[in-house]
Write a protein that holds these residues in place. Sequence first.
Motif, PDB file in Angstrom:
ATOM      1  N   GLN A 604       0.817  -1.210   0.000  1.00 27.27           N
ATOM      2  CA  GLN A 604       0.000   0.000   0.000  1.00 27.27           C
ATOM      3  C   GLN A 604       0.851   1.261   0.000  1.00 27.27           C
ATOM      4  O   GLN A 604       1.810   1.387   0.761  1.00 27.27           O
ATOM      5  CB  GLN A 604      -0.926   0.032   1.213  1.00 27.27           C
ATOM      6  N   TYR A 605       0.465   2.179  -0.889  1.00 22.67           N
ATOM      7  CA  TYR A 605       1.034   3.528  -0.910  1.00 22.67           C
ATOM      8  C   TYR A 605      -0.010   4.475  -0.319  1.00 22.67           C
ATOM      9  O   TYR A 605      -1.176   4.462  -0.718  1.00 22.67           O
ATOM     10  CB  TYR A 605       1.367   3.943  -2.341  1.00 22.67           C
ATOM     11  N   ARG A 606       0.407   5.274   0.633  1.00 19.06           N
ATOM     12  CA  ARG A 606      -0.528   6.185   1.296  1.00 19.06           C
ATOM     13  C   ARG A 606       0.099   7.564   1.427  1.00 19.06           C
ATOM     14  O   ARG A 606       1.260   7.692   1.831  1.00 19.06           O
ATOM     15  CB  ARG A 606      -0.908   5.660   2.681  1.00 19.06           C
ATOM     16  N   GLN A 607      -0.687   8.581   1.068  1.00 20.40           N
ATOM     17  CA  GLN A 607      -0.251   9.958   1.244  1.00 20.40           C
ATOM     18  C   GLN A 607      -0.853  10.534   2.520  1.00 20.40           C
ATOM     19  O   GLN A 607      -1.972  10.180   2.897  1.00 20.40           O
ATOM     20  CB  GLN A 607      -0.686  10.815   0.053  1.00 20.40           C
ATOM     21  N   ALA A 608      -0.122  11.416   3.149  1.00 18.95           N
ATOM     22  CA  ALA A 608      -0.611  12.038   4.383  1.00 18.95           C
ATOM     23  C   ALA A 608      -1.862  12.864   4.122  1.00 18.95           C
ATOM     24  O   ALA A 608      -2.667  13.097   5.028  1.00 18.95           O
ATOM     25  CB  ALA A 608       0.489  12.912   4.983  1.00 18.95           C
ATOM     26  N   THR A 609      -2.064  13.283   2.874  1.00 14.57           N
ATOM     27  CA  THR A 609      -3.242  14.079   2.532  1.00 14.57           C
ATOM     28  C   THR A 609      -4.510  13.246   2.427  1.00 14.57           C
ATOM     29  O   THR A 609      -5.608  13.798   2.298  1.00 14.57           O
ATOM     30  CB  THR A 609      -3.008  14.798   1.199  1.00 14.57           C
ATOM     31  N   GLY A 610      -4.381  11.880   2.439  1.00 15.02           N
ATOM     32  CA  GLY A 610      -5.566  11.036   2.450  1.00 15.02           C
ATOM     33  C   GLY A 610      -5.700  10.070   1.297  1.00 15.02           C
ATOM     34  O   GLY A 610      -6.496   9.124   1.357  1.00 15.02           O
ATOM     35  N   PHE A 611      -4.946  10.252   0.206  1.00 13.88           N
ATOM     36  CA  PHE A 611      -5.034   9.336  -0.924  1.00 13.88           C
ATOM     37  C   PHE A 611      -4.266   8.053  -0.621  1.00 13.88           C
ATOM     38  O   PHE A 611      -3.203   8.077   0.003  1.00 13.88           O
ATOM     39  CB  PHE A 611      -4.461   9.989  -2.180  1.00 13.88           C
ATOM     40  N   TYR A 612      -4.801   6.907  -1.064  1.00 15.09           N
ATOM     41  CA  TYR A 612      -4.075   5.644  -0.910  1.00 15.09           C
ATOM     42  C   TYR A 612      -4.361   4.746  -2.107  1.00 15.09           C
ATOM     43  O   TYR A 612      -5.414   4.814  -2.745  1.00 15.09           O
ATOM     44  CB  TYR A 612      -4.442   4.934   0.399  1.00 15.09           C
ATOM     45  N   ALA A 613      -3.390   3.881  -2.416  1.00 14.91           N
ATOM     46  CA  ALA A 613      -3.520   2.898  -3.489  1.00 14.91           C
ATOM     47  C   ALA A 613      -2.892   1.596  -3.012  1.00 14.91           C
ATOM     48  O   ALA A 613      -1.854   1.607  -2.338  1.00 14.91           O
ATOM     49  CB  ALA A 613      -2.836   3.390  -4.763  1.00 14.91           C
ATOM     50  N   GLN A 614      -3.532   0.487  -3.370  1.00 16.26           N
ATOM     51  CA  GLN A 614      -3.121  -0.786  -2.801  1.00 16.26           C
ATOM     52  C   GLN A 614      -3.180  -1.903  -3.842  1.00 16.26           C
ATOM     53  O   GLN A 614      -4.071  -1.937  -4.694  1.00 16.26           O
ATOM     54  CB  GLN A 614      -4.048  -1.133  -1.630  1.00 16.26           C
ATOM     55  N   LEU A 615      -2.223  -2.813  -3.767  1.00 13.31           N
ATOM     56  CA  LEU A 615      -2.227  -4.042  -4.551  1.00 13.31           C
ATOM     57  C   LEU A 615      -2.158  -5.200  -3.566  1.00 13.31           C
ATOM     58  O   LEU A 615      -1.337  -5.182  -2.635  1.00 13.31           O
ATOM     59  CB  LEU A 615      -1.024  -4.082  -5.499  1.00 13.31           C
ATOM     60  N   ASN A 616      -3.027  -6.185  -3.720  1.00 10.32           N
ATOM     61  CA  ASN A 616      -3.047  -7.297  -2.775  1.00 10.32           C
ATOM     62  C   ASN A 616      -3.114  -8.630  -3.501  1.00 10.32           C
ATOM     63  O   ASN A 616      -3.502  -8.704  -4.675  1.00 10.32           O
ATOM     64  CB  ASN A 616      -4.209  -7.161  -1.786  1.00 10.32           C
ATOM     65  N   ALA A 617      -2.734  -9.697  -2.799  1.00 10.66           N
ATOM     66  CA  ALA A 617      -2.714 -11.039  -3.381  1.00 10.66           C
ATOM     67  C   ALA A 617      -3.085 -12.065  -2.322  1.00 10.66           C
ATOM     68  O   ALA A 617      -2.812 -11.880  -1.125  1.00 10.66           O
ATOM     69  CB  ALA A 617      -1.334 -11.356  -3.949  1.00 10.66           C
ATOM     70  N   ARG A 618      -3.710 -13.138  -2.780  1.00 15.72           N
ATOM     71  CA  ARG A 618      -4.024 -14.275  -1.918  1.00 15.72           C
ATOM     72  C   ARG A 618      -3.747 -15.546  -2.703  1.00 15.72           C
ATOM     73  O   ARG A 618      -4.272 -15.724  -3.806  1.00 15.72           O
ATOM     74  CB  ARG A 618      -5.483 -14.254  -1.466  1.00 15.72           C
ATOM     75  N   ALA A 619      -2.916 -16.423  -2.165  1.00 17.03           N
ATOM     76  CA  ALA A 619      -2.578 -17.681  -2.817  1.00 17.03           C
ATOM     77  C   ALA A 619      -2.872 -18.825  -1.865  1.00 17.03           C
ATOM     78  O   ALA A 619      -2.527 -18.767  -0.685  1.00 17.03           O
ATOM     79  CB  ALA A 619      -1.106 -17.701  -3.223  1.00 17.03           C
ATOM     80  N   ALA A 620      -3.529 -19.862  -2.375  1.00 20.20           N
ATOM     81  CA  ALA A 620      -3.868 -21.029  -1.560  1.00 20.20           C
ATOM     82  C   ALA A 620      -3.507 -22.292  -2.326  1.00 20.20           C
ATOM     83  O   ALA A 620      -3.757 -22.394  -3.537  1.00 20.20           O
ATOM     84  CB  ALA A 620      -5.356 -21.035  -1.202  1.00 20.20           C
ATOM     85  N   SER A 621      -2.921 -23.242  -1.625  1.00 19.03           N
ATOM     86  CA  SER A 621      -2.537 -24.501  -2.258  1.00 19.03           C
ATOM     87  C   SER A 621      -3.738 -25.430  -2.375  1.00 19.03           C
ATOM     88  O   SER A 621      -4.797 -25.196  -1.796  1.00 19.03           O
ATOM     89  CB  SER A 621      -1.434 -25.180  -1.440  1.00 19.03           C
ATOM     90  N   SER A 622      -3.553 -26.495  -3.122  1.00 18.10           N
ATOM     91  CA  SER A 622      -4.590 -27.508  -3.281  1.00 18.10           C
ATOM     92  C   SER A 622      -4.801 -28.258  -1.964  1.00 18.10           C
ATOM     93  O   SER A 622      -3.925 -28.269  -1.088  1.00 18.10           O
ATOM     94  CB  SER A 622      -4.180 -28.482  -4.386  1.00 18.10           C
ATOM     95  N   TYR A 623      -5.966 -28.876  -1.822  1.00 16.21           N
ATOM     96  CA  TYR A 623      -6.250 -29.687  -0.636  1.00 16.21           C
ATOM     97  C   TYR A 623      -7.258 -30.772  -1.001  1.00 16.21           C
ATOM     98  O   TYR A 623      -8.025 -30.641  -1.957  1.00 16.21           O
ATOM     99  CB  TYR A 623      -6.793 -28.826   0.505  1.00 16.21           C
ATOM    100  N   PHE A 624      -7.238 -31.848  -0.237  1.00 18.12           N
ATOM    101  CA  PHE A 624      -8.137 -32.967  -0.512  1.00 18.12           C
ATOM    102  C   PHE A 624      -9.556 -32.652  -0.037  1.00 18.12           C
ATOM    103  O   PHE A 624      -9.759 -31.912   0.925  1.00 18.12           O
ATOM    104  CB  PHE A 624      -7.638 -34.236   0.166  1.00 18.12           C
ATOM    105  N   VAL A 625     -10.539 -33.243  -0.733  1.00 15.01           N
ATOM    106  CA  VAL A 625     -11.931 -33.090  -0.333  1.00 15.01           C
ATOM    107  C   VAL A 625     -12.532 -34.413   0.128  1.00 15.01           C
ATOM    108  O   VAL A 625     -13.709 -34.452   0.501  1.00 15.01           O
ATOM    109  CB  VAL A 625     -12.783 -32.502  -1.483  1.00 15.01           C
ATOM    110  N   ASP A 626     -11.732 -35.481   0.126  1.00 12.82           N
ATOM    111  CA  ASP A 626     -12.228 -36.762   0.636  1.00 12.82           C
ATOM    112  C   ASP A 626     -11.209 -37.359   1.594  1.00 12.82           C
ATOM    113  O   ASP A 626     -10.013 -37.089   1.524  1.00 12.82           O
ATOM    114  CB  ASP A 626     -12.551 -37.730  -0.503  1.00 12.82           C
TER     115      ASP A 626
END
Length: 700
Positions: A604-626
Amino acid sequence: MWKKSVNTVVRLNPLATASSLGVLLMLVQGMSVAAQDPTLATVVVQGAGASEAQKAEKQLKKVAGNTAVVDNRVIEQGRAANAEDVLALQPGVFAQATSGSGANKISIRGSGLNTFYQGYVLGIKFLFDGLPLTGPGGTQEDMLDMASVDHTEVLYGANAYLYSALSLGGAINMVSKTGRTDPGNSVRLEAGSFGYRKQQLSTGGVVGDSDYYVSVLHNERDGYQHDTSNKGQGLVANFGYVFSPKLQTRFFLRYREETLTQGNALTKYQLKHDPKSNEVPFGRKKDGSTLLGSKTTYTFDDDAKLEVGLGYNDYPLLNGWRYAAQPQDWRSKDLNLTLRYLRTGDTVFGLPSDSNLTFSTTRAWLADVKSHSRTTGQTLQKTDYTGSRDTVFSVGNELQLGERTWLSSGVSWVDIKRKADIQYTTSANTSEFPSGVEYSEYDWAPRLGLRYQLTPEFELFGNVSRSIDPPVTWQLGSTGTPYIRDVRPQKANTVEFGIRGGHGIFDGSLTVYRSWVQKELLSVVVRPASATEDQLIATSNGSATIHQGVEAGLNTVLWENQNGDSVALRQAYTYNDFHYRNDPVFGANELPGLPRQVYQAELQYRQATGFYAQLNARAASSYFVDFANTLSAPSYVLWGAKIGYEAPSKKWEVFVDARNLTNQRYATAANTTYDAKGQDSANFFPGDPFNVTTGVAYHF
């Protein structure tokens, strides 16, 4: 200047980039340097005045184990539709919403890991303002909309003992906004993809010795899958009064109506090629979930405190109100009493000592379920749970052994009563199981923890504890079968070690744990839903299992100038290893239901004047269902971006929140089957594709 802190999980993560691993290693390398208080949680610090979230964080630093505090005001700088939004970036916590609704799958340390997407969360105790939301029948998901919450406390495992929570997953306590924390009027509007709309009006203030807060909310969504619309409206209110410096009280009200249609599970092929398919939709309707409560605090002359909490919870539910062949009418009314006596500043053997006594009891005052035929209207079965109860009495102490060392000890006495009785049924019971089960179980849950201030910046902690998870009432049986299973409480012994703190531009925490679980409560889909039959789920006590893992998080201020503009990176990594111990059928197979690894990051980039911009990620591995480990859910990586502006006057703010930028087709959660035999089957709930939400808030 601002600083953002998060409870962080560190672990060797094949999903993380090389740079991410380098940052995590720098946390460990900096442990020999001196500084100030270690940071536990997710809080934004601006200015000199301590927020309620910061005060809660300071208190939780005394716990010899992993905890976190989420400042909901930070979450509200983007879409804040459900628990998934609030609990993101919390290591060790899995939270995913299915069908874009409040029906979240939430798990901490594998608690209730194969809970099914039908609106209940298991293995975690949920509270509002220290008053139980969770009862003998579980937790109703419609109250997890996080409306009008100031901050959220996450207490992992036995670290939640102050809230009389003894479950493997611990507790999540949501603290309400009040007239003192949120004076004035506010309006908030959100709109986004798939027909998402949300409107909220609130007002609060202080009048003499009293204060008030009232908020009304309406939300709706057309849905991504075909025929998965949902809508709801609710009221949140509380009133506080200070009688004297020694005595104060607060009354709470939460009311919510909700109507939603959930999408059916898909095959992996459908997930990729036809994710909007919904051949067997399922409707749920709640005509007025109500929480009424009060909390009164009295401070004695020696500064000891007594807290008295009273609560009434009413959760009506019409399950399958659309489409289901056999709709179910659930009634659930709970009464609860909570007492906490807290002492500070005492001495024991000449050493500083703090102690506490807690008592909590929640009783199902009225609880039953009745099913009927959609075609004929005939009553098919009625099952009664009235009288089921959870009672916990705990004694705890923290003793300062030296300038840098604190010993935490305690023991909890648990009284669990479960009653499930089929009072009427049109089906013959030809099984070996009875038509009713009633039992009381008593047990002890000790705990012992140690904190050591390694340097002024870094603190080591460790604990050993016992957890006890009773089955929720409907796990013994409801309306799908004419018999009741004698399902008993799950028990586990856990060892936990960790380090937390910060130096320079870094702060975070690293926790490792291992739980030896007996009689784990495991569920399986016996019969999937179809056009003519409803889904049938069975729960039983499994053989011995292991839950172990790593929870790591790290905050880094990458750049900051003299004006207060900054670039910050938050990272959270979770490693899950849940498996059988020499099961006669499945050996050492992995337990199905949760990703083995999850990595989340936010730049996240944030300015003291109030503007902000953000890049985010979520990664999850495989898992069994049985349980046979023959079919798995696909792994995924999701990217998101957010931009916004908060006026320096704090009077208004606006944001645009974009998610799943690459339009990934993935599963948010999955059903659990016994043995899929490696064949693709309908067990996967699709996540939303690329979507955008925009919002604006005005305070006056």
